[in-house]
Design a protein around this motif. Sequence first.
Motif, PDB file in Angstrom:
ATOM      1  N   GLN A  50     -35.197 -37.702  25.025  1.00 14.40           N
ATOM      2  CA  GLN A  50     -34.034 -37.180  24.329  1.00 14.40           C
ATOM      3  C   GLN A  50     -34.261 -35.735  23.934  1.00 14.40           C
ATOM      4  O   GLN A  50     -35.352 -35.339  23.575  1.00 14.40           O
ATOM      5  CB  GLN A  50     -33.761 -38.015  23.074  1.00 14.40           C
ATOM      6  CG  GLN A  50     -33.495 -39.462  23.383  1.00 14.40           C
ATOM      7  CD  GLN A  50     -33.465 -40.301  22.131  1.00 14.40           C
ATOM      8  OE1 GLN A  50     -34.076 -39.964  21.125  1.00 14.40           O
ATOM      9  NE2 GLN A  50     -32.759 -41.407  22.187  1.00 14.40           N
ATOM     10  N   ASN A  51     -33.186 -34.960  24.015  1.00 13.88           N
ATOM     11  CA  ASN A  51     -33.251 -33.596  23.521  1.00 13.88           C
ATOM     12  C   ASN A  51     -33.437 -33.624  22.021  1.00 13.88           C
ATOM     13  O   ASN A  51     -32.868 -34.460  21.338  1.00 13.88           O
ATOM     14  CB  ASN A  51     -31.963 -32.842  23.829  1.00 13.88           C
ATOM     15  CG  ASN A  51     -31.809 -32.575  25.305  1.00 13.88           C
ATOM     16  OD1 ASN A  51     -32.746 -32.715  26.058  1.00 13.88           O
ATOM     17  ND2 ASN A  51     -30.625 -32.190  25.705  1.00 13.88           N
ATOM     18  N   LEU A  85     -45.761 -37.522  16.107  1.00 19.22           N
ATOM     19  CA  LEU A  85     -44.458 -37.946  16.588  1.00 19.22           C
ATOM     20  C   LEU A  85     -43.394 -37.278  15.723  1.00 19.22           C
ATOM     21  O   LEU A  85     -43.439 -37.372  14.499  1.00 19.22           O
ATOM     22  CB  LEU A  85     -44.336 -39.467  16.505  1.00 19.22           C
ATOM     23  CG  LEU A  85     -43.012 -40.075  16.933  1.00 19.22           C
ATOM     24  CD1 LEU A  85     -42.776 -39.834  18.431  1.00 19.22           C
ATOM     25  CD2 LEU A  85     -43.001 -41.570  16.627  1.00 19.22           C
ATOM     26  N   LEU A  86     -42.451 -36.594  16.359  1.00 19.41           N
ATOM     27  CA  LEU A  86     -41.336 -35.958  15.672  1.00 19.41           C
ATOM     28  C   LEU A  86     -40.077 -36.748  16.010  1.00 19.41           C
ATOM     29  O   LEU A  86     -39.737 -36.907  17.188  1.00 19.41           O
ATOM     30  CB  LEU A  86     -41.169 -34.508  16.129  1.00 19.41           C
ATOM     31  CG  LEU A  86     -42.407 -33.614  16.030  1.00 19.41           C
ATOM     32  CD1 LEU A  86     -42.148 -32.271  16.700  1.00 19.41           C
ATOM     33  CD2 LEU A  86     -42.800 -33.423  14.583  1.00 19.41           C
ATOM     34  N   VAL A  87     -39.408 -37.273  14.981  1.00 16.54           N
ATOM     35  CA  VAL A  87     -38.222 -38.105  15.182  1.00 16.54           C
ATOM     36  C   VAL A  87     -37.142 -37.673  14.207  1.00 16.54           C
ATOM     37  O   VAL A  87     -37.413 -37.519  13.015  1.00 16.54           O
ATOM     38  CB  VAL A  87     -38.542 -39.606  14.922  1.00 16.54           C
ATOM     39  CG1 VAL A  87     -37.321 -40.470  15.158  1.00 16.54           C
ATOM     40  CG2 VAL A  87     -39.707 -40.075  15.742  1.00 16.54           C
ATOM     41  N   THR A  88     -35.917 -37.496  14.707  1.00 19.69           N
ATOM     42  CA  THR A  88     -34.816 -37.240  13.789  1.00 19.69           C
ATOM     43  C   THR A  88     -34.420 -38.578  13.175  1.00 19.69           C
ATOM     44  O   THR A  88     -34.355 -39.599  13.867  1.00 19.69           O
ATOM     45  CB  THR A  88     -33.617 -36.601  14.510  1.00 19.69           C
ATOM     46  OG1 THR A  88     -33.214 -37.445  15.583  1.00 19.69           O
ATOM     47  CG2 THR A  88     -33.976 -35.226  15.043  1.00 19.69           C
ATOM     48  N   ASP A  89     -34.181 -38.585  11.867  1.00 22.11           N
ATOM     49  CA  ASP A  89     -33.949 -39.842  11.154  1.00 22.11           C
ATOM     50  C   ASP A  89     -32.979 -39.608  10.000  1.00 22.11           C
ATOM     51  O   ASP A  89     -33.375 -39.105   8.944  1.00 22.11           O
ATOM     52  CB  ASP A  89     -35.293 -40.371  10.633  1.00 22.11           C
ATOM     53  CG  ASP A  89     -35.191 -41.716   9.962  1.00 22.11           C
ATOM     54  OD1 ASP A  89     -34.286 -42.494  10.306  1.00 22.11           O
ATOM     55  OD2 ASP A  89     -36.030 -41.987   9.079  1.00 22.11           O
ATOM     56  N   ASN A  90     -31.713 -39.931  10.208  1.00 28.21           N
ATOM     57  CA  ASN A  90     -30.682 -39.823   9.168  1.00 28.21           C
ATOM     58  C   ASN A  90     -30.634 -38.445   8.502  1.00 28.21           C
ATOM     59  O   ASN A  90     -30.693 -38.328   7.279  1.00 28.21           O
ATOM     60  CB  ASN A  90     -30.881 -40.903   8.102  1.00 28.21           C
ATOM     61  CG  ASN A  90     -30.710 -42.297   8.655  1.00 28.21           C
ATOM     62  OD1 ASN A  90     -29.856 -42.521   9.512  1.00 28.21           O
ATOM     63  ND2 ASN A  90     -31.520 -43.222   8.194  1.00 28.21           N
ATOM     64  N   GLU A 114     -29.480 -31.751  17.353  1.00 27.45           N
ATOM     65  CA  GLU A 114     -29.515 -32.793  18.383  1.00 27.45           C
ATOM     66  C   GLU A 114     -30.534 -33.842  17.986  1.00 27.45           C
ATOM     67  O   GLU A 114     -31.671 -33.517  17.682  1.00 27.45           O
ATOM     68  CB  GLU A 114     -29.879 -32.204  19.753  1.00 27.45           C
ATOM     69  CG  GLU A 114     -28.809 -31.303  20.337  1.00 27.45           C
ATOM     70  CD  GLU A 114     -29.165 -30.851  21.747  1.00 27.45           C
ATOM     71  OE1 GLU A 114     -29.485 -31.711  22.587  1.00 27.45           O
ATOM     72  OE2 GLU A 114     -29.109 -29.637  21.974  1.00 27.45           O
ATOM     73  N   GLU A 115     -30.095 -35.102  17.979  1.00 24.26           N
ATOM     74  CA  GLU A 115     -30.977 -36.224  17.633  1.00 24.26           C
ATOM     75  C   GLU A 115     -31.959 -36.474  18.760  1.00 24.26           C
ATOM     76  O   GLU A 115     -31.622 -36.300  19.933  1.00 24.26           O
ATOM     77  CB  GLU A 115     -30.141 -37.489  17.407  1.00 24.26           C
ATOM     78  CG  GLU A 115     -29.162 -37.401  16.264  1.00 24.26           C
ATOM     79  CD  GLU A 115     -29.780 -37.661  14.920  1.00 24.26           C
ATOM     80  OE1 GLU A 115     -30.884 -38.253  14.873  1.00 24.26           O
ATOM     81  OE2 GLU A 115     -29.179 -37.276  13.919  1.00 24.26           O
ATOM     82  N   GLY A 116     -33.173 -36.875  18.436  1.00 23.47           N
ATOM     83  CA  GLY A 116     -34.141 -37.206  19.475  1.00 23.47           C
ATOM     84  C   GLY A 116     -35.517 -37.465  18.912  1.00 23.47           C
ATOM     85  O   GLY A 116     -35.709 -37.540  17.700  1.00 23.47           O
ATOM     86  N   ARG A 117     -36.480 -37.592  19.811  1.00 22.01           N
ATOM     87  CA  ARG A 117     -37.863 -37.870  19.439  1.00 22.01           C
ATOM     88  C   ARG A 117     -38.784 -37.330  20.511  1.00 22.01           C
ATOM     89  O   ARG A 117     -38.447 -37.341  21.688  1.00 22.01           O
ATOM     90  CB  ARG A 117     -38.070 -39.358  19.219  1.00 22.01           C
ATOM     91  CG  ARG A 117     -37.546 -40.201  20.331  1.00 22.01           C
ATOM     92  CD  ARG A 117     -37.469 -41.696  20.055  1.00 22.01           C
ATOM     93  NE  ARG A 117     -38.780 -42.298  20.027  1.00 22.01           N
ATOM     94  CZ  ARG A 117     -39.201 -43.100  19.053  1.00 22.01           C
ATOM     95  NH1 ARG A 117     -38.412 -43.411  18.073  1.00 22.01           N
ATOM     96  NH2 ARG A 117     -40.409 -43.605  19.084  1.00 22.01           N
ATOM     97  N   ASP A 163     -44.049 -38.203  26.165  1.00 26.04           N
ATOM     98  CA  ASP A 163     -42.900 -39.041  25.873  1.00 26.04           C
ATOM     99  C   ASP A 163     -43.172 -39.820  24.582  1.00 26.04           C
ATOM    100  O   ASP A 163     -44.277 -40.348  24.394  1.00 26.04           O
ATOM    101  CB  ASP A 163     -42.674 -39.990  27.040  1.00 26.04           C
ATOM    102  CG  ASP A 163     -41.393 -40.795  26.934  1.00 26.04           C
ATOM    103  OD1 ASP A 163     -40.740 -40.780  25.872  1.00 26.04           O
ATOM    104  OD2 ASP A 163     -41.039 -41.436  27.927  1.00 26.04           O
ATOM    105  N   ALA A 164     -42.215 -39.891  23.712  1.00 24.93           N
ATOM    106  CA  ALA A 164     -42.381 -40.597  22.437  1.00 24.93           C
ATOM    107  C   ALA A 164     -42.706 -42.078  22.651  1.00 24.93           C
ATOM    108  O   ALA A 164     -43.334 -42.706  21.789  1.00 24.93           O
ATOM    109  CB  ALA A 164     -41.125 -40.451  21.588  1.00 24.93           C
TER     110      ALA A 164
END
Length: 189
Positions: A50-51, A85-90, A114-117, A163-164
């Motif tokens: 994901q972007n 790990l970088l993750v967009t979260d709420n 942009e949401e992603g991980r 890849d996450a």
Amino acid sequence: NSRSSVLLCQEGIDLSTLFSATGLPEIIEGFAAGCTICRLSVLIERGAIQNVRVTCLQETLQHALDQVTRAVATRTSLPALSNVLLVTDNGRLKIVASDLNIAITTWIGASIQEEGRLAVDARLLSDFVHTLPAGSVELSNSGRQTLLTVTAGRDRAEINGIDAEDFPEIPVVVDDVESTSIDPAALRE
């Protein structure tokens, strides 16, 4: 381009209903007859990378990386353990590191475009963020690439990631488990 996952279900569940509801394509290992809980390994196609496009403050990102990198494995045969790990979260950026014995997770406020991980090398990211001036930092990648671009003013770096999905799964603490709080001052003594 696939990984196995484990599902637990009770005996007697109609597997065709289970797989049509979850969209899982095929059963690799069979069902053990007569058991109350069975184990199934299924082939799951990985989702596309994901972007990610996030903007946050350098000071906040630096502090979060300083916290989580304490859990990064220094000498490991698993390359994923040297990553964060970088993750967009709420509406926040979740940053996770683990050495399989401990895991540290922290969230920071961020503007999520942009949401992603994505998982990237912890040391490289932390070292570069430490050199940046105070202010806004943008973290982004594009397409199916695992290349993270870190931009702050005129400073820019590109860091190869993974890849996450290759990052180890972190167990989640549930609310119904007994827990204890300890005053940090007691541990210092």
